[in-house]
Design a protein around this motif. Sequence first.
Motif, PDB file in Angstrom:
ATOM      1  N   LEU A   5      15.699  36.690  16.780  1.00 13.70           N
ATOM      2  CA  LEU A   5      15.265  37.832  16.218  1.00 13.70           C
ATOM      3  C   LEU A   5      13.596  37.992  16.347  1.00 13.70           C
ATOM      4  CD1 LEU A   5      17.521  38.123  12.972  1.00 13.70           C
ATOM      5  CD2 LEU A   5      17.743  39.192  15.323  1.00 13.70           C
ATOM      6  N   ALA A   6      12.921  36.969  15.917  1.00 10.74           N
ATOM      7  CA  ALA A   6      11.551  36.969  16.216  1.00 10.74           C
ATOM      8  C   ALA A   6      11.214  37.572  17.783  1.00 10.74           C
ATOM      9  CB  ALA A   6      10.772  35.619  15.805  1.00 10.74           C
ATOM     10  N   GLU A   7      11.752  36.767  18.548  1.00  6.86           N
ATOM     11  CA  GLU A   7      11.378  37.169  20.187  1.00  6.86           C
ATOM     12  C   GLU A   7      11.714  38.593  20.361  1.00  6.86           C
ATOM     13  OE1 GLU A   7       9.836  35.035  21.830  1.00  6.86           O
ATOM     14  OE2 GLU A   7       9.811  33.736  20.018  1.00  6.86           O
ATOM     15  N   GLN A   8      12.918  39.005  19.604  1.00  9.51           N
ATOM     16  CA  GLN A   8      13.054  40.218  20.189  1.00  9.51           C
ATOM     17  C   GLN A   8      11.994  41.351  19.362  1.00  9.51           C
ATOM     18  OE1 GLN A   8      15.766  41.873  21.452  1.00  9.51           O
ATOM     19  NE2 GLN A   8      16.766  39.986  22.228  1.00  9.51           N
ATOM     20  N   ILE A   9      11.518  40.714  18.475  1.00  8.58           N
ATOM     21  CA  ILE A   9      10.329  41.929  18.091  1.00  8.58           C
ATOM     22  C   ILE A   9       9.338  41.677  18.978  1.00  8.58           C
ATOM     23  CG2 ILE A   9       8.459  41.737  15.978  1.00  8.58           C
ATOM     24  CD1 ILE A   9      10.803  41.082  14.147  1.00  8.58           C
ATOM     25  N   PHE A  10       8.755  40.260  19.393  1.00 10.32           N
ATOM     26  CA  PHE A  10       7.621  40.144  20.165  1.00 10.32           C
ATOM     27  C   PHE A  10       7.858  40.804  21.533  1.00 10.32           C
ATOM     28  CE2 PHE A  10       7.319  35.839  17.516  1.00 10.32           C
ATOM     29  CZ  PHE A  10       6.664  36.641  16.685  1.00 10.32           C
ATOM     30  N   LYS A  11       8.928  40.943  21.972  1.00 10.17           N
ATOM     31  CA  LYS A  11       9.247  41.864  23.164  1.00 10.17           C
ATOM     32  C   LYS A  11       8.741  43.182  23.105  1.00 10.17           C
ATOM     33  CE  LYS A  11      13.522  39.434  25.134  1.00 10.17           C
ATOM     34  NZ  LYS A  11      14.652  39.197  25.408  1.00 10.17           N
ATOM     35  N   ILE A  53      12.486  51.063  16.455  1.00  4.14           N
ATOM     36  CA  ILE A  53      12.636  50.737  15.274  1.00  4.14           C
ATOM     37  C   ILE A  53      14.145  50.814  15.252  1.00  4.14           C
ATOM     38  CG2 ILE A  53      12.627  51.317  12.763  1.00  4.14           C
ATOM     39  CD1 ILE A  53      10.125  49.931  13.742  1.00  4.14           C
ATOM     40  N   THR A  54      14.706  51.749  15.613  1.00  9.20           N
ATOM     41  CA  THR A  54      16.272  51.935  15.614  1.00  9.20           C
ATOM     42  C   THR A  54      17.055  50.814  16.289  1.00  9.20           C
ATOM     43  OG1 THR A  54      16.160  54.400  15.358  1.00  9.20           O
ATOM     44  CG2 THR A  54      18.148  53.451  16.136  1.00  9.20           C
ATOM     45  N   TYR A  55      16.251  50.442  17.453  1.00  2.00           N
ATOM     46  CA  TYR A  55      16.963  49.377  18.056  1.00  2.00           C
ATOM     47  C   TYR A  55      16.862  48.047  17.464  1.00  2.00           C
ATOM     48  CZ  TYR A  55      16.961  45.298  21.374  1.00  2.00           C
ATOM     49  OH  TYR A  55      17.065  44.294  21.975  1.00  2.00           O
ATOM     50  N   LEU A  56      15.950  47.865  16.658  1.00  2.79           N
ATOM     51  CA  LEU A  56      15.723  46.711  15.912  1.00  2.79           C
ATOM     52  C   LEU A  56      16.785  46.723  14.590  1.00  2.79           C
ATOM     53  CD1 LEU A  56      11.870  46.028  15.704  1.00  2.79           C
ATOM     54  CD2 LEU A  56      13.461  44.779  17.090  1.00  2.79           C
ATOM     55  N   LYS A  57      16.882  47.672  14.259  1.00  2.08           N
ATOM     56  CA  LYS A  57      17.852  47.869  12.922  1.00  2.08           C
ATOM     57  C   LYS A  57      19.227  47.693  13.561  1.00  2.08           C
ATOM     58  CE  LYS A  57      15.126  51.248  10.164  1.00  2.08           C
ATOM     59  NZ  LYS A  57      15.018  52.574   9.590  1.00  2.08           N
ATOM     60  N   ASN A  58      19.613  48.075  14.697  1.00  2.00           N
ATOM     61  CA  ASN A  58      20.791  48.141  15.237  1.00  2.00           C
ATOM     62  C   ASN A  58      21.413  46.572  15.716  1.00  2.00           C
ATOM     63  OD1 ASN A  58      21.663  50.761  14.817  1.00  2.00           O
ATOM     64  ND2 ASN A  58      20.949  51.155  17.017  1.00  2.00           N
ATOM     65  N   LEU A  59      20.528  45.778  15.523  1.00  2.12           N
ATOM     66  CA  LEU A  59      20.546  44.184  15.943  1.00  2.12           C
ATOM     67  C   LEU A  59      21.712  43.977  14.686  1.00  2.12           C
ATOM     68  CD1 LEU A  59      17.341  42.795  17.029  1.00  2.12           C
ATOM     69  CD2 LEU A  59      19.253  43.368  18.193  1.00  2.12           C
ATOM     70  N   SER A  60      21.569  44.380  13.622  1.00  2.00           N
ATOM     71  CA  SER A  60      22.794  44.484  12.449  1.00  2.00           C
ATOM     72  C   SER A  60      22.570  43.091  11.998  1.00  2.00           C
ATOM     73  CB  SER A  60      23.891  44.695  13.049  1.00  2.00           C
ATOM     74  OG  SER A  60      24.317  46.150  13.481  1.00  2.00           O
ATOM     75  N   THR A  61      21.643  42.379  11.579  1.00  2.00           N
ATOM     76  CA  THR A  61      21.548  41.273  10.787  1.00  2.00           C
ATOM     77  C   THR A  61      20.872  41.552   9.400  1.00  2.00           C
ATOM     78  OG1 THR A  61      19.586  40.592  11.470  1.00  2.00           O
ATOM     79  CG2 THR A  61      21.305  40.003  12.826  1.00  2.00           C
ATOM     80  N   GLU A  62      21.416  40.978   8.495  1.00  2.00           N
ATOM     81  CA  GLU A  62      20.926  41.109   7.047  1.00  2.00           C
ATOM     82  C   GLU A  62      19.213  40.759   6.856  1.00  2.00           C
ATOM     83  OE1 GLU A  62      21.693  39.475   2.368  1.00  2.00           O
ATOM     84  OE2 GLU A  62      22.976  38.928   3.978  1.00  2.00           O
ATOM     85  N   ARG A  63      18.872  39.946   7.650  1.00  2.00           N
ATOM     86  CA  ARG A  63      17.387  39.517   7.561  1.00  2.00           C
ATOM     87  C   ARG A  63      16.750  40.580   8.147  1.00  2.00           C
ATOM     88  NH1 ARG A  63      15.618  33.452   8.307  1.00  2.00           N
ATOM     89  NH2 ARG A  63      16.953  33.387   6.229  1.00  2.00           N
ATOM     90  N   MET A  64      17.033  40.853   9.256  1.00  2.00           N
ATOM     91  CA  MET A  64      16.417  41.977  10.084  1.00  2.00           C
ATOM     92  C   MET A  64      16.075  43.154   9.098  1.00  2.00           C
ATOM     93  SD  MET A  64      14.308  42.918  12.805  1.00  2.00           S
ATOM     94  CE  MET A  64      14.998  41.927  14.246  1.00  2.00           C
ATOM     95  N   GLY A  65      17.177  43.613   8.509  1.00  2.00           N
ATOM     96  CA  GLY A  65      17.296  44.620   7.641  1.00  2.00           C
ATOM     97  C   GLY A  65      16.244  44.664   6.378  1.00  2.00           C
ATOM     98  N   ARG A  66      16.224  43.549   5.834  1.00  2.00           N
ATOM     99  CA  ARG A  66      15.218  43.163   4.867  1.00  2.00           C
ATOM    100  C   ARG A  66      13.825  43.037   5.391  1.00  2.00           C
ATOM    101  NH1 ARG A  66      18.754  38.719   3.115  1.00  2.00           N
ATOM    102  NH2 ARG A  66      17.151  37.290   4.167  1.00  2.00           N
ATOM    103  N   PHE A  67      13.584  42.617   6.579  1.00  2.51           N
ATOM    104  CA  PHE A  67      12.321  42.339   7.269  1.00  2.51           C
ATOM    105  C   PHE A  67      11.794  43.959   7.422  1.00  2.51           C
ATOM    106  CE2 PHE A  67       9.758  42.794  11.035  1.00  2.51           C
ATOM    107  CZ  PHE A  67       8.877  42.095  10.738  1.00  2.51           C
ATOM    108  N   LEU A  68      12.658  44.804   8.123  1.00  2.00           N
ATOM    109  CA  LEU A  68      12.111  46.120   8.154  1.00  2.00           C
ATOM    110  C   LEU A  68      12.095  46.870   6.991  1.00  2.00           C
ATOM    111  CD1 LEU A  68      14.473  46.990  11.403  1.00  2.00           C
ATOM    112  CD2 LEU A  68      11.885  46.519  11.307  1.00  2.00           C
TER     113      LEU A  68
END
Length: 203
Positions: free
Chosen positions: A24-30, A46-61
Amino acid sequence: MFLDVSSNRYQTLIRTYFNDEPNLAEQIFKLAPTAAEFRQLSTREITYLKNLSTERMGRFLDAVQIGEFIVKSPHDLYGHAYSSTLVGQALLEEYAGDQQESVAILCTDVHNEIIAKQRLFIGGQSQCSLFPDQIFRYAIKNCATGVIVVNNHPSGSIEPSDNDLQMCRRIDQAGNTIGIHLLDFLIVGSESYYSWREDTLDL
């Protein structure tokens, strides 16, 4: 060197947060290898990151969104305009991540207390028209004795154009005529600001 240290800190924080899910970190850095680039992410990204559909990514955003809201909330430093540095640094936080160029007016009283503040002009990503008569109409309405004109540059560049400098001189001359002084003209970029008054004093 400052940019390198800042980027390393940004990446270290994100890798630490996603320590159990490094992909997930690497997806952000890309999409955004630096904090400055993260601020410029489009709605689609931002929508692309949200659609990774993980709880942690949601909390991060969600945390990022809360942080942006806090940073852009009214700043206590606007009570005083004792120096360009004080106002410039405060405005860097407020304008962080803005995609549209705009011009704001800060009105001051005889004690350099900021008594009114408003964005009068909003443009596109690289241009915003400015009308001195509207600036002074707003200043007179608020019984101001001084004004600070603030122009944010979403591009990050704080180099004033010839038009910017000509406009400064016009506003300064007009203000002296009617008794409302141009205290400063600030251009706010992504990491620094330009002060017309400080630049004039250095000449």
